[in-house]
Design an enzyme around this catalytic site. Structure first.
Site, PDB file in Angstrom:
ATOM      1  N   TRP A  96      49.998  35.591  35.018  1.00  8.79           N
ATOM      2  CA  TRP A  96      50.033  34.258  34.411  1.00  8.79           C
ATOM      3  C   TRP A  96      48.873  34.167  33.405  1.00  8.79           C
ATOM      4  O   TRP A  96      47.887  34.897  33.513  1.00  8.79           O
ATOM      5  CB  TRP A  96      49.914  33.162  35.477  1.00  8.79           C
ATOM      6  CG  TRP A  96      48.650  33.195  36.292  1.00  8.79           C
ATOM      7  CD1 TRP A  96      48.462  33.823  37.491  1.00  8.79           C
ATOM      8  CD2 TRP A  96      47.386  32.589  35.969  1.00  8.79           C
ATOM      9  NE1 TRP A  96      47.169  33.649  37.923  1.00  8.79           N
ATOM     10  CE2 TRP A  96      46.483  32.894  37.011  1.00  8.79           C
ATOM     11  CE3 TRP A  96      46.922  31.812  34.905  1.00  8.79           C
ATOM     12  CZ2 TRP A  96      45.162  32.456  37.029  1.00  8.79           C
ATOM     13  CZ3 TRP A  96      45.597  31.379  34.909  1.00  8.79           C
ATOM     14  CH2 TRP A  96      44.738  31.691  35.960  1.00  8.79           C
ATOM     15  N   GLU A 139      33.140  29.775  37.789  1.00 10.73           N
ATOM     16  CA  GLU A 139      34.049  30.778  37.211  1.00 10.73           C
ATOM     17  C   GLU A 139      33.581  31.188  35.810  1.00 10.73           C
ATOM     18  O   GLU A 139      33.710  32.351  35.419  1.00 10.73           O
ATOM     19  CB  GLU A 139      35.474  30.210  37.121  1.00 10.73           C
ATOM     20  CG  GLU A 139      36.136  29.919  38.454  1.00 10.73           C
ATOM     21  CD  GLU A 139      36.692  31.161  39.148  1.00 10.73           C
ATOM     22  OE1 GLU A 139      36.595  32.262  38.572  1.00 10.73           O
ATOM     23  OE2 GLU A 139      37.194  31.025  40.271  1.00 10.73           O
ATOM     24  N   GLU A 177      39.731  37.531  36.306  1.00 15.26           N
ATOM     25  CA  GLU A 177      38.879  36.371  36.602  1.00 15.26           C
ATOM     26  C   GLU A 177      38.677  35.487  35.358  1.00 15.26           C
ATOM     27  O   GLU A 177      38.547  34.274  35.457  1.00 15.26           O
ATOM     28  CB  GLU A 177      37.512  36.834  37.109  1.00 15.26           C
ATOM     29  CG  GLU A 177      37.510  37.373  38.526  1.00 15.26           C
ATOM     30  CD  GLU A 177      37.607  36.274  39.564  1.00 15.26           C
ATOM     31  OE1 GLU A 177      37.399  35.099  39.226  1.00 15.26           O
ATOM     32  OE2 GLU A 177      37.927  36.586  40.730  1.00 15.26           O
ATOM     33  N   HIS A 180      40.498  32.290  35.017  1.00 13.89           N
ATOM     34  CA  HIS A 180      40.226  31.150  35.905  1.00 13.89           C
ATOM     35  C   HIS A 180      39.369  30.083  35.216  1.00 13.89           C
ATOM     36  O   HIS A 180      39.722  28.907  35.180  1.00 13.89           O
ATOM     37  CB  HIS A 180      39.539  31.624  37.199  1.00 13.89           C
ATOM     38  CG  HIS A 180      40.352  32.618  37.964  1.00 13.89           C
ATOM     39  ND1 HIS A 180      39.866  33.293  39.060  1.00 13.89           N
ATOM     40  CD2 HIS A 180      41.626  33.076  37.786  1.00 13.89           C
ATOM     41  CE1 HIS A 180      40.807  34.098  39.538  1.00 13.89           C
ATOM     42  NE2 HIS A 180      41.878  33.988  38.770  1.00 13.89           N
ATOM     43  N   GLU A 230      35.111  36.316  47.699  1.00 11.85           N
ATOM     44  CA  GLU A 230      36.508  36.139  47.282  1.00 11.85           C
ATOM     45  C   GLU A 230      37.287  35.331  48.322  1.00 11.85           C
ATOM     46  O   GLU A 230      38.095  34.473  47.967  1.00 11.85           O
ATOM     47  CB  GLU A 230      37.195  37.495  47.071  1.00 11.85           C
ATOM     48  CG  GLU A 230      36.650  38.300  45.909  1.00 11.85           C
ATOM     49  CD  GLU A 230      37.137  37.825  44.537  1.00 11.85           C
ATOM     50  OE1 GLU A 230      37.816  36.783  44.448  1.00 11.85           O
ATOM     51  OE2 GLU A 230      36.814  38.508  43.547  1.00 11.85           O
ATOM     52  N   THR A 233      36.151  31.748  48.020  1.00 12.10           N
ATOM     53  CA  THR A 233      36.647  31.118  46.792  1.00 12.10           C
ATOM     54  C   THR A 233      38.130  30.779  46.922  1.00 12.10           C
ATOM     55  O   THR A 233      38.580  29.748  46.434  1.00 12.10           O
ATOM     56  CB  THR A 233      36.429  32.066  45.589  1.00 12.10           C
ATOM     57  OG1 THR A 233      35.128  32.604  45.668  1.00 12.10           O
ATOM     58  CG2 THR A 233      36.583  31.329  44.287  1.00 12.10           C
ATOM     59  N   ASP A 262      45.097  34.501  43.241  1.00 15.37           N
ATOM     60  CA  ASP A 262      44.379  35.617  42.602  1.00 15.37           C
ATOM     61  C   ASP A 262      43.185  36.042  43.460  1.00 15.37           C
ATOM     62  O   ASP A 262      42.942  37.224  43.693  1.00 15.37           O
ATOM     63  CB  ASP A 262      43.801  35.182  41.238  1.00 15.37           C
ATOM     64  CG  ASP A 262      44.761  35.435  40.090  1.00 15.37           C
ATOM     65  OD1 ASP A 262      45.928  35.787  40.340  1.00 15.37           O
ATOM     66  OD2 ASP A 262      44.329  35.271  38.927  1.00 15.37           O
ATOM     67  N   GLU A 263      42.427  35.053  43.921  1.00 20.53           N
ATOM     68  CA  GLU A 263      41.223  35.358  44.706  1.00 20.53           C
ATOM     69  C   GLU A 263      41.603  36.095  45.993  1.00 20.53           C
ATOM     70  O   GLU A 263      40.876  36.961  46.466  1.00 20.53           O
ATOM     71  CB  GLU A 263      40.438  34.081  45.060  1.00 20.53           C
ATOM     72  CG  GLU A 263      40.208  33.087  43.922  1.00 20.53           C
ATOM     73  CD  GLU A 263      39.283  33.570  42.814  1.00 20.53           C
ATOM     74  OE1 GLU A 263      39.061  34.782  42.691  1.00 20.53           O
ATOM     75  OE2 GLU A 263      38.799  32.713  42.045  1.00 20.53           O
ATOM     76  N   HIS A 266      42.061  39.671  45.233  1.00 21.70           N
ATOM     77  CA  HIS A 266      40.752  40.315  45.056  1.00 21.70           C
ATOM     78  C   HIS A 266      40.087  40.547  46.420  1.00 21.70           C
ATOM     79  O   HIS A 266      39.466  41.575  46.660  1.00 21.70           O
ATOM     80  CB  HIS A 266      39.847  39.445  44.171  1.00 21.70           C
ATOM     81  CG  HIS A 266      40.397  39.233  42.795  1.00 21.70           C
ATOM     82  ND1 HIS A 266      39.994  38.202  41.972  1.00 21.70           N
ATOM     83  CD2 HIS A 266      41.333  39.927  42.091  1.00 21.70           C
ATOM     84  CE1 HIS A 266      40.660  38.282  40.832  1.00 21.70           C
ATOM     85  NE2 HIS A 266      41.469  39.315  40.884  1.00 21.70           N
TER      86      HIS A 266
HETATM   87 FE   LIG Z   1      38.390  36.588  42.428  1.00 21.82          FE
HETATM   88 FE   LIG Z   2      37.848  33.307  40.153  1.00 23.50          FE
END
Ligand SMILES: [Fe+2]
Ligand SMILES: [Fe+2]
Length: 397
Positions: A96, A139, A177, A180, A230, A233, A262-263, A266
């Site tokens: 995205w 971020e 990242e 974000h 991560e 977050t 996404d986090e 990670h």
């Molecule tokens: Fe992340």
């Molecule tokens: Fe992030």
């Protein structure tokens, strides 16, 4: 900058609980005197004597603590990392982009879409915006985090285009990242609810100040930090999304939820690296985990400064805690999860010193929970203070 010297860490109430976000603000720093320094700061020149360098006294910074022979471990893991770590990245074409969630300035419907965004944002309370701005600022300090990854012995990107899997991960992780902060920044700008210039100053101060994760150029220490970070977050963005939905902004909820996932990816990569290190070098891994827990893992944006509130991080953290976006309980949950994920209790054949580290780590979660309970009982009536990020409107801590 010493973590133990940061404002919330020296608070009596906070000390045992200041692992990432303080459960309660350091009330002593929210005095009317310090608060008033924020008011009217838009009209006058802000404190130009405060440079973008860490404003807190630095502790002795330890470097290169990992024995040089361990660099070979990371060299030998390159094939493994290629197969097991890089799979947690997504191809750019499948990713995205911020534009997917924002009004399209090249389309005829742009003005209408912006109007709708602003109408939705109007229903969202100020304290929520303080939390969202703090998250965006965190971020946006991404250059610092890429720098930290490139301090690591054995995994750093030596050329800025190195083809080792460790370097490929670092650059691609950074690129993921980067979306974000970009997305949250544009959303907040369009919302019309925040003071962008003072937010931008905070970002500049923060990138200038850096961070101090106390990871000593060691991948063992930093990959524990990033595993915790991560996961935390992801929890925080997820809760921010749920709150947005409760306030009626479903698009913002979708933005936060997308970032949270996404986090989570990670987190999967970093916890897998640590799982491997626990498997092949349990002595060093458990010692590193105990070391990071003793140092207390804090938010990477802990050196933030907005140009007027010396305790902006502590104040922002208190709001986040009060809203339930990220709490001391979450920190205990994260620790419990990771200790289980890495099967720390089951490690055998450790040296006596490492067994002590194992005992310390395994006994930590109940201690944190007990301290959290006591801190809650001692909690005082919350103060209400102005935040520069929302044009000095006041928010309860
Ligand atoms: Fe992340
Ligand atoms: Fe992030």
């Amino acid at each position: 900058m010493a973590l133990q010297l940061s404002p919330f860490l020296i608070s009596n109430t906070m000390k045992p609980l200041s692992f990432k976000l303080p459960p309660i603000a350091d009330r002593s720093h929210g005095s009317p005197k310090s608060m008033s320094s924020c008011l009217g700061a838009t009209q006058k020149v802000e404190n130009v004597k405060k440079p973008s360098i860490p404003r807190q006294k630095a502790h002795v910074q330890v470097t290169h603590s990992m024995p040089p022979e361990k660099i070979e471990i990371f060299k030998s893991l390159e094939g493994w990392a290629e197969k097991n770590v890089l799979v947690h990245l997504q191809p750019v074409e499948n990713c995205w982009q911020p534009q997917d969630f924002l009004p399209d300035a090249a389309s005829d419907g742009f003005e209408e879409q912006v109007r709708e965004l602003r109408e939705r944002a109007r229903e969202v309370p100020d304290d929520y915006f303080v939390a969202l701005v703090g998250s965006m600022i965190t971020e946006e300090a991404l250059p610092t985090y890429q720098s930290v990854l490139n301090t690591l012995d054995g995994t750093r990107d030596k050329t800025a285009s190195s083809l080792t899997p460790w370097a490929i991960w670092t650059r691609a992780w950074t690129a993921e990242e980067n979306r974000h902060g970009d997305l949250l920044n544009k959303y907040l700008y369009l919302s019309g609810r925040v003071d962008m210039k003072r937010i931008e100053k905070t970002i500049q101060h923060l990138i200038g100040a850096g961070m101090d994760p106390r990871t000593e150029n060691s991948p063992y220490l930093l990959f524990i930090y990033t595993s915790v970070q991560e996961r935390m977050t992801s929890i925080a963005h997820g809760n921010t999304g749920r709150l947005a939905k409760a306030h009626g902004d479903v698009k913002l909820a979708q933005i936060c939820g997308t970032i949270a996932s996404d986090e989570k990816r990670h987190e999967a990569a970093y916890t897998k690296i640590m799982e491997k290190l626990f498997e092949i070098d349990p002595d060093a891994a458990v010692f590193a985990l105990a070391d990071m827990m003793r140092k207390r893992i804090t938010v990477p944006s802990h050196l933030m400064y907005d140009g007027c509130d010396d305790n902006i991080f502590s104040h922002y953290s208190a709001v986040v805690q009060r809203l339930g976006i990220y709490t001391a309980k979450d920190y205990a949950d994260v620790l419990e999860f990771l200790v289980g994920r890495w099967k720390v209790e089951d490690l055998t054949g450790l040296s006596a010193e490492r067994r002590r580290a194992q005992d310390y780590v395994c006994g930590l979660t109940p201690k944190i929970r007990r301290l959290q309970e006591r801190a809650r009982e001692r909690a005082e009536e919350a103060l209400t203070i102005p935040f520069s990020w929302i044009s000095d409107r006041k928010v309860k801590l």
